[in-house]
Design an enzyme around this catalytic site. Structure first.
Site, short mmCIF file in Angstrom:
data_model
loop_
_atom_site.label_atom_id
_atom_site.label_comp_id
_atom_site.label_asym_id
_atom_site.label_seq_id
_atom_site.Cartn_x
_atom_site.Cartn_y
_atom_site.Cartn_z
N TYR A 38 27.59 -55.75 8.95
CA TYR A 38 27.60 -54.30 9.13
C TYR A 38 27.37 -53.64 7.78
O TYR A 38 28.19 -52.88 7.28
CB TYR A 38 28.96 -53.89 9.75
CG TYR A 38 28.89 -52.63 10.58
CD1 TYR A 38 28.28 -52.62 11.83
CD2 TYR A 38 29.44 -51.44 10.09
CE1 TYR A 38 28.22 -51.46 12.58
CE2 TYR A 38 29.38 -50.28 10.84
CZ TYR A 38 28.77 -50.29 12.08
OH TYR A 38 28.72 -49.14 12.83
N GLY A 39 26.21 -53.97 7.18
CA GLY A 39 25.89 -53.45 5.85
C GLY A 39 24.99 -52.22 5.97
O GLY A 39 25.46 -51.11 6.18
N GLN A 41 21.43 -52.52 7.74
CA GLN A 41 20.77 -52.61 9.05
C GLN A 41 21.79 -52.67 10.19
O GLN A 41 21.54 -52.13 11.26
CB GLN A 41 19.86 -53.86 9.12
CG GLN A 41 18.49 -53.66 8.51
CD GLN A 41 17.66 -52.60 9.21
OE1 GLN A 41 17.61 -52.52 10.43
NE2 GLN A 41 17.01 -51.76 8.43
N ALA A 101 20.98 -63.78 1.56
CA ALA A 101 21.70 -64.84 0.84
C ALA A 101 22.96 -65.26 1.59
O ALA A 101 23.26 -66.45 1.70
CB ALA A 101 22.04 -64.38 -0.57
N HIS A 124 14.20 -60.19 9.51
CA HIS A 124 13.40 -60.61 8.37
C HIS A 124 12.97 -62.06 8.63
O HIS A 124 13.71 -62.83 9.23
CB HIS A 124 14.28 -60.55 7.11
CG HIS A 124 13.54 -60.40 5.81
ND1 HIS A 124 12.18 -60.25 5.73
CD2 HIS A 124 13.99 -60.39 4.53
CE1 HIS A 124 11.84 -60.13 4.45
NE2 HIS A 124 12.92 -60.22 3.70
N GLY A 153 17.76 -49.19 7.02
CA GLY A 153 18.61 -49.00 8.20
C GLY A 153 19.10 -47.55 8.30
O GLY A 153 19.34 -47.04 9.40
N ASP A 208 6.71 -58.26 3.31
CA ASP A 208 7.89 -57.45 3.03
C ASP A 208 8.36 -57.62 1.58
O ASP A 208 8.65 -56.65 0.88
CB ASP A 208 9.01 -57.83 4.00
CG ASP A 208 10.16 -56.85 3.98
OD1 ASP A 208 10.07 -55.83 4.67
OD2 ASP A 208 11.14 -57.09 3.24
N GLU A 244 6.29 -33.36 -13.35
CA GLU A 244 4.90 -33.80 -13.28
C GLU A 244 4.77 -35.27 -12.84
O GLU A 244 3.69 -35.74 -12.53
CB GLU A 244 4.25 -33.59 -14.66
CG GLU A 244 2.78 -33.28 -14.66
CD GLU A 244 2.39 -32.11 -13.75
OE1 GLU A 244 1.62 -32.37 -12.82
OE2 GLU A 244 2.83 -30.96 -13.97
N SER A 270 -6.85 -28.85 -6.69
CA SER A 270 -8.00 -28.19 -7.31
C SER A 270 -9.16 -29.17 -7.48
O SER A 270 -8.96 -30.40 -7.50
CB SER A 270 -7.60 -27.66 -8.69
OG SER A 270 -7.30 -28.77 -9.54
N1 LIG Z 1 18.61 -52.96 4.20
C1 LIG Z 1 17.63 -52.62 5.04
O1 LIG Z 1 17.43 -51.45 5.35
C2 LIG Z 1 16.74 -53.68 5.65
C3 LIG Z 1 15.49 -53.32 6.20
C4 LIG Z 1 14.75 -54.25 6.92
C5 LIG Z 1 15.26 -55.55 7.05
N2 LIG Z 1 16.46 -55.90 6.47
C6 LIG Z 1 16.98 -57.24 6.68
O2 LIG Z 1 18.14 -57.14 7.50
C7 LIG Z 1 19.09 -58.16 7.17
C8 LIG Z 1 20.41 -57.52 6.78
O3 LIG Z 1 20.19 -56.80 5.57
P1 LIG Z 1 21.18 -55.65 5.05
O4 LIG Z 1 20.48 -55.00 3.92
O5 LIG Z 1 21.65 -54.82 6.19
O6 LIG Z 1 22.37 -56.54 4.50
P2 LIG Z 1 23.55 -56.12 3.51
O7 LIG Z 1 23.24 -56.56 2.13
O8 LIG Z 1 23.85 -54.69 3.72
O9 LIG Z 1 24.74 -57.05 4.03
C9 LIG Z 1 25.09 -57.08 5.42
C10 LIG Z 1 26.50 -57.54 5.65
O10 LIG Z 1 26.73 -58.84 5.14
C11 LIG Z 1 28.09 -58.91 4.84
N3 LIG Z 1 28.34 -60.11 4.02
C12 LIG Z 1 27.88 -60.36 2.78
N4 LIG Z 1 28.29 -61.60 2.41
C13 LIG Z 1 28.98 -62.11 3.46
C14 LIG Z 1 29.62 -63.35 3.73
N5 LIG Z 1 29.63 -64.34 2.81
N6 LIG Z 1 30.23 -63.54 4.93
C15 LIG Z 1 30.24 -62.57 5.85
N7 LIG Z 1 29.64 -61.37 5.66
C16 LIG Z 1 29.03 -61.16 4.49
C17 LIG Z 1 28.35 -57.60 4.15
O11 LIG Z 1 29.72 -57.28 4.15
C18 LIG Z 1 27.58 -56.65 5.04
O12 LIG Z 1 28.39 -56.23 6.11
C19 LIG Z 1 18.42 -58.95 6.04
O13 LIG Z 1 17.73 -60.02 6.64
C20 LIG Z 1 17.45 -57.95 5.42
O14 LIG Z 1 16.38 -58.56 4.74
C21 LIG Z 1 17.21 -54.99 5.78
C1 LIG Z 2 13.86 -51.11 3.37
C2 LIG Z 2 12.93 -52.26 2.96
C3 LIG Z 2 12.63 -52.20 1.47
O1 LIG Z 2 11.71 -52.11 3.66
C4 LIG Z 2 13.49 -53.64 3.39
O2 LIG Z 2 12.45 -54.59 3.33
C5 LIG Z 2 14.69 -54.16 2.62
O3 LIG Z 2 14.67 -55.34 2.25
O4 LIG Z 2 15.66 -53.42 2.45
MG LIG Z 3 12.95 -56.43 2.63
MG LIG Z 4 10.85 -53.89 4.28
#
Ligand SMILES: NC(=O)c1ccc[n+]([C@@H]2O[C@H](COP(=O)([O-])OP(=O)(O)OC[C@H]3O[C@@H](n4cnc5c(N)ncnc54)[C@H](O)[C@@H]3O)[C@@H](O)[C@H]2O)c1
Ligand SMILES: CC(C)(O)[C@@H](O)C(=O)O
Ligand SMILES: [Mg+2]
Ligand SMILES: [Mg+2]
Length: 352
Positions: A38-39, A41, A101, A124, A153, A208, A244, A270
């Site tokens: 619950y980060g 996305q 990770a 992803h 997200g 990505d 700028e 322009s």
């Molecule tokens: N951030 C974005 O907007 C975005 C956009 C597109 C795709 N994604 C993909 O979505 C997926 C989630 O990304 P995110 O940015 O939402 O993740 P995030 O970095 O926000 O982390 C998500 C969750 O992981 C939890 N977490 C971290 N370490 C943990 C552990 N050891 N055990 C249990 N929970 C743990 C955190 O508390 C958090 O709730 C990834 O695959 C990312 O590449 C993210």
């Molecule tokens: C939002 C982005 C950059 O498009 C995504 O790829 C991420 O890893 O957070």
């Molecule tokens: Mg990405």
């Molecule tokens: Mg992206």
């Protein structure tokens, strides 16, 4: 599935017209969608699904800030919010939305709960494509697919609330049940996608990682800094250099590009500006293309994914990231930006 012509190439795109929410609700009516993590996305996707009438639960560590955030967002402990293992047990579709990770450490636990017929959903292609680094190899009798929103997200949720959808990519890695297509598209619609563009796991993660290191995030900061520093070194004030370099771009010109393309933005400037831009853009392309080629190689060899895994798996990774973000925030460029932003009418009351 619609076939649309993108500059001469036909591609598969799924639209909300052909796959409306009612169909998504029907496909998912007997499923429990467990959003693990619950980060950034996690909240966007879980809340959009909840508002779309999908049976969605959240799996999160108890006694964490994000557990509390899920409660504040309306998820109820014991009903729609559970410890990770319990959510994994209850879910028929597992949305694996931990950071890329962190997915490695939890994988043995997730795998244990992937009983035949369940689905494993990613946002992803990272974990599967770089499985030699992540160890994520799903059992053969579950569906494996992704819906990757092409944006933060935070934007996914904002655009959903505005009644707009964010574009997403989708891909199927494994169709064990024969229903993977219906399931992934239904989820794509339910999480708030506007259009769903077909890809595969490898293409999604290579593009990505390139995009976020390149024009979307890394390169854009790099060229902002370069131009700002040259203007400052030549005696321009911080406000002039910032206006700028950044403010005019985000407030005036990028909205025009977003609306109708680069030539239309140029046409609204322009003839002096047009002449200069048309003379200089190819020089910038030629200067930066070798850097983009290096970048793509660095993604394709697995260097970028390994670097993310190594740095984001350290216990103090959050503190280190925060320190690097602070360095950016405290730089003269972004401090000047803070003052410039405060002058916008909507910020007059909030930012001093
Ligand atoms: N951030 C974005 O907007 C975005 C956009 C597109 C795709 N994604 C993909 O979505 C997926 C989630 O990304 P995110 O940015 O939402 O993740 P995030 O970095 O926000 O982390 C998500 C969750 O992981 C939890 N977490 C971290 N370490 C943990 C552990 N050891 N055990 C249990 N929970 C743990 C955190 O508390 C958090 O709730 C990834 O695959 C990312 O590449 C993210
Ligand atoms: C939002 C982005 C950059 O498009 C995504 O790829 C991420 O890893 O957070
Ligand atoms: Mg990405
Ligand atoms: Mg992206």
């Amino acid at each position: 599935m619609a076939k649309l012509n993108f500059g001469g190439t036909e591609e598969n795109v799924v639209t909300r017209e052909e796959f409306p929410l009612s169909k998504a609700q029907d496909v998912l009516k007997n499923e429990t969608v467990a959003v693990i993590g619950y980060g950034v996305q996690g909240p966007g996707q879980a809340l959009n699904q909840k508002d779309n009438g999908i049976n969605v639960i959240v799996g999160q560590r108890k006694n964490s800030k994000t557990w509390d955030k899920a409660i504040a967002d309306g998820f109820v402990p014991g009903e729609t919010l559970f410890e990770i293992e319990e959510a994994l047990e209850r879910g028929t579709i597992i949305c694996y939305l931990l950071s890329d990770a962190a997915q490695i450490a939890l994988w043995p636990t997730v795998k244990k709960h992937l009983t035949p017929g369940k689905a494993l959903y990613f946002s992803h292609g990272f974990g599967i494509t770089f499985n030699e680094q992540t160890g994520i190899v799903p059992p053969a009798d579950v569906d494996v697919f992704l819906v990757a929103p092409k944006g933060s997200g935070t934007s996914l949720r904002r655009m959903f609330l505005q009644g707009r959808g964010l574009n997403s990519s989708y891909a199927i890695f494994q169709d064990a049940t024969g229903n993977a297509f219906e399931r992934v598209i239904a989820l794509g619609i339910a999480v708030g996608s506007g259009y769903l563009f077909e890809t595969n796991f490898k293409k999604e993660v290579y593009s990505d990682l390139t995009g976020e290191r390149g024009t979307l995030m890394g390169c854009i900061q790099g060229i902002f800094a370069a131009q700002y520093e040259v203007l400052r070194a030549n005696g321009h004030t911080p406000s002039e250099a910032f206006n700028e370099t950044v403010e005019e771009l985000t407030q005036s010109l990028m909205p025009l590009v977003a609306e109708n393309g680069m030539d239309w933005m140029y046409a609204n400037c322009s003839t002096t500006a047009q002449r200069g831009a048309l003379d200089w853009w190819k020089k910038f392309r030629d200067a930066t293309k070798p850097v983009f080629e290096d970048l793509y190689k660095s993604v394709a060899t697995g260097f970028e994914s390994q670097r993310s895994i190594d740095s984001n798996s350290q216990p103090d990774y959050r503190e280190k990231l925060d320190a690097e973000l602070k360095e950016l925030r405290d730089s003269e460029l972004w401090q000047a930006g803070k003052t410039v932003r405060s002058l916008r009418p909507e910020n007059q009351a909030v930012e001093a």
